[in-house]
Write an enzyme that holds these catalytic residues in place. Sequence first.
Site, PDB file in Angstrom:
ATOM      1  CG  LEU A  25      -1.743  -0.960   1.638  1.00 49.61           C
ATOM      2  CD1 LEU A  25      -2.677  -0.938   2.702  1.00 49.61           C
ATOM      3  CD2 LEU A  25      -3.099  -0.808  -0.137  1.00 49.61           C
ATOM      4  CG  ASP A  26       0.386   4.393  -3.653  1.00 42.08           C
ATOM      5  OD1 ASP A  26      -0.147   5.036  -1.995  1.00 42.08           O
ATOM      6  OD2 ASP A  26       0.071   4.804  -4.015  1.00 42.08           O
ATOM      7  CG  MET A  27       4.077   7.347   1.650  1.00 44.01           C
ATOM      8  SD  MET A  27       4.454   6.794   3.363  1.00 44.01           S
ATOM      9  CE  MET A  27       4.005   8.764   3.494  1.00 44.01           C
ATOM     10  CB  THR A  29      -3.442   3.289  -0.966  1.00 52.75           C
ATOM     11  OG1 THR A  29      -2.845   4.061  -2.273  1.00 52.75           O
ATOM     12  CG2 THR A  29      -4.095   2.131  -0.780  1.00 52.75           C
TER      13      THR A  29
END
Length: 161
Positions: A25-27, A29
Amino acid sequence: DNRNRPTVYDYLKDLDRWVFPVGRLDMDTSGLLILTNDTEFGEALLRPESKVPKTYYAKLSGVVTVDGYFNLAYGVEIGRDERTGPAHVREVRSTDKYTWFELTITEGKNRQVRRMCEAIGHPVLKLVGIRMGGLALADLPVGKFARLDAATVRRLLSKPA
C-alpha cells in the site's frame, strides 16, 4: 523507510514473530494488507498466474463516463508501455464533482489503480484496499491486525463466487 516516516511495522510491535507484507500500500492508500511469515503463501498470492482478485474502493475527481468505465473494464494503457488486463468495476455513487466505485483487478502493477484512473482522466482522491481473494477488510479498525486461521488462509487463495 529511508525518511523515518511511520511504516506498517510500527503497528506490529506486539507481534511475536517476523512477518512481511504481501503486496504493498503506498503512502496515500489505506486498507487491507496481508502480512505473513510463509514465503510460499505470500508468493502464491502475488504470482500473476494465480489471478487472486484485489478489490479497491476509490473516490475520483469528476464524473466517470460510460467510455471511462469501458476502458477500466476492458483494459487501458497506463504508461511505460503497459496495458492493464480486464477489471470489474461497480459504481457506488456519483455526484457532479466526484465518483466512488469498487474496482477489482487480478494484476499487481506498480500503482496500477491510480494509473488506470489517471489514464481515463480522473485522479484518485482516496483509495482503500477492501478485499483480497476471499478475505474482506470488513470492520477491522485502522492500525489493528487479526490473525488468520487455516480456513481463512485457504479461502484467500480461492476465487470468490
